[in-house]
Design an enzyme around this catalytic site. Structure first.
Site, short mmCIF file in Angstrom:
data_model
loop_
_atom_site.label_atom_id
_atom_site.label_comp_id
_atom_site.label_asym_id
_atom_site.label_seq_id
_atom_site.Cartn_x
_atom_site.Cartn_y
_atom_site.Cartn_z
N HIS A 161 0.82 -1.22 0.00
CA HIS A 161 0.00 0.00 0.00
C HIS A 161 0.86 1.27 0.00
O HIS A 161 0.31 2.37 -0.04
CB HIS A 161 -0.93 0.03 1.22
CG HIS A 161 -1.95 -1.07 1.23
ND1 HIS A 161 -2.81 -1.28 0.17
CD2 HIS A 161 -2.24 -2.02 2.15
CE1 HIS A 161 -3.60 -2.32 0.45
NE2 HIS A 161 -3.26 -2.80 1.65
N ASP A 195 -2.67 -10.63 -2.40
CA ASP A 195 -3.20 -10.19 -1.11
C ASP A 195 -4.71 -9.94 -1.28
O ASP A 195 -5.19 -9.75 -2.42
CB ASP A 195 -2.50 -8.89 -0.70
CG ASP A 195 -2.84 -8.45 0.72
OD1 ASP A 195 -2.12 -8.85 1.64
OD2 ASP A 195 -3.83 -7.72 0.89
N HIS A 197 -6.26 -7.30 -0.39
CA HIS A 197 -6.46 -5.88 -0.74
C HIS A 197 -5.69 -5.51 -2.00
O HIS A 197 -4.68 -6.11 -2.32
CB HIS A 197 -5.99 -4.99 0.41
CG HIS A 197 -6.64 -5.30 1.72
ND1 HIS A 197 -6.07 -6.15 2.64
CD2 HIS A 197 -7.81 -4.91 2.24
CE1 HIS A 197 -6.87 -6.25 3.70
NE2 HIS A 197 -7.93 -5.51 3.48
N ASP A 276 -4.58 -12.72 4.11
CA ASP A 276 -5.87 -12.15 4.53
C ASP A 276 -6.99 -12.57 3.57
O ASP A 276 -8.14 -12.14 3.74
CB ASP A 276 -5.80 -10.62 4.71
CG ASP A 276 -4.99 -9.92 3.64
OD1 ASP A 276 -4.63 -10.55 2.63
OD2 ASP A 276 -4.71 -8.71 3.83
ZN LIG Z 1 -4.13 -7.10 2.73
#
Ligand SMILES: [Zn+2]
Length: 332
Positions: A161, A195, A197, A276
């Site tokens: 991120h 991931d 996200h 995740d």
């Molecule tokens: Zn994540």
């Protein structure tokens, strides 16, 4: 496979701020120490610790990130502040107006300027942790340059991120891009981000120049990126997925993604791996099971490319060690 492990115990913000209030922080040292515990217990791989890492060169960080942002993390974020005299984590609270390009000449303002959310507090110990985590990724990539076939940087804080000039989503330096920049001297590099996200920071740094494949949901953090319609380019693909995706549904998209990487024919591959996507992850929303990670890794290995795996998310501490063990099994 060599595993470069960095727990970074000192970087441990006690809480995070989400929507309605403070919550215990999900990005904690136990995420990595639990993986380490399972790998030691099951005698898996060759664990390498920070005292044996190669330090990531600052010039390399400055190729990936804005040099002023690198200076902020390495120097400004570390120093004591007039406004916050105690040795506490400092959370960004003031963000720039959109389209503002002026870096505030004030510590609290600068922290907000370089942040996209409240999940990246800074502290004097954050700087070392971010550097060690980036150095784990660098060392894993150097191992490939020296003839290794697979390596895995199991570190924290995560990185995908973190963009060209911003931190966010627990991430400060973009570890996957550290590996990419290191490997590029030998040829084309593909990135696979699995991931839960969207890897908005990786995407931002690449500026869509090279290939990135992302299988990601549409409705979760970081909210503003990862939508298929926004980023479909000849060498850049996002696959937004709905919440509740099962192993079989995920696998169909993964296979399509791997075919695209195969067509791209890179020299090497960097994989941002986050657990995740696991069915019981506290901040995820997919239904993948522990067994599936072995299958996922086995298919990635079928590309037969030198590969660096970079640890990103995964917040179910009780399961993360077994999920990582399952994934590594698929690389053996
Ligand atoms: Zn994540």
């Amino acid at each position: 496979m060599k595993e470069f492990i960095s727990v970074n115990n000192k970087h441990a913000a006690p809480y995070e701020f989400y929507a309605h209030g403070f919550e215990p922080n999900s990005e904690i040292p136990a995420r990595v120490s639990e993986i380490e515990r399972v790998l030691i217990e099951q005698k898996v791989g060759e664990l390498i610790y920070p005292d044996k890492f190669s330090q990531v060169p600052r010039e390399l960080l400055e190729k990936i990130h804005d040099p002023a942002y690198v200076a902020f993390i390495l120097e400004s974020a570390k120093r004591e502040q007039r406004e916050i005299p105690e040795n506490k984590y400092r959370y960004p609270t003031s963000f720039p107006y959109r389209r503002s390009n002026r870096v505030p000449n004030n510590d609290v303002g600068a922290l907000g300027y370089y942040s996209i959310d409240t999940y990246t507090p800074v502290h004097e110990d954050l700087t070392d942790a971010a550097l060690v985590s980036a150095s784990g990724a660098y060392s894993a990539a150097v191992d490939i340059l020296h003839g290794g076939n697979t390596s895995y940087s199991i570190g924290r804080p995560p990185g995908h991120h973190a963009g060209y000039d911003y931190m966010g989503g627990y991430c400060y330096f973009n570890n996957a891009m550290v590996a990419v920049e290191t490997l590029r001297e030998k040829g084309k590099v593909a990135i696979l981000d699995v991931d839960f996200h969207h890897g908005n920071g990786t995407h931002d740094i690449l500026d869509m120049q090279r290939m990135i494949d992302v299988a990601d949901p549409d409705l979760m953090f970081p909210y503003f990126s990862g939508k298929k319609r926004m980023f479909e380019k000849p060498e850049c693909f996002n696959y937004p997925l709905p919440l509740g995706v099962t192993n079989e549904q995920y696998d169909a998209i993964l296979q399509r993604t791997l075919r695209r990487i195969n067509d791209f024919n890179p020299y090497s591959l960097v994989v941002s791996i986050g657990y995740d996507t696991y069915k019981d992850d506290p901040i995820g929303g997919f239904q993948l099971t522990t067994d599936y990670y072995e299958r996922m890794a086995r298919q990635i290995m079928e590309l037969k490319k030198p590969t660096v795996f970079i640890q990103e998310g995964g917040y179910n501490v009780a399961a993360i060690g077994h999920n990582a063990r399952s994934f590594i099994k698929g690389t053996e």
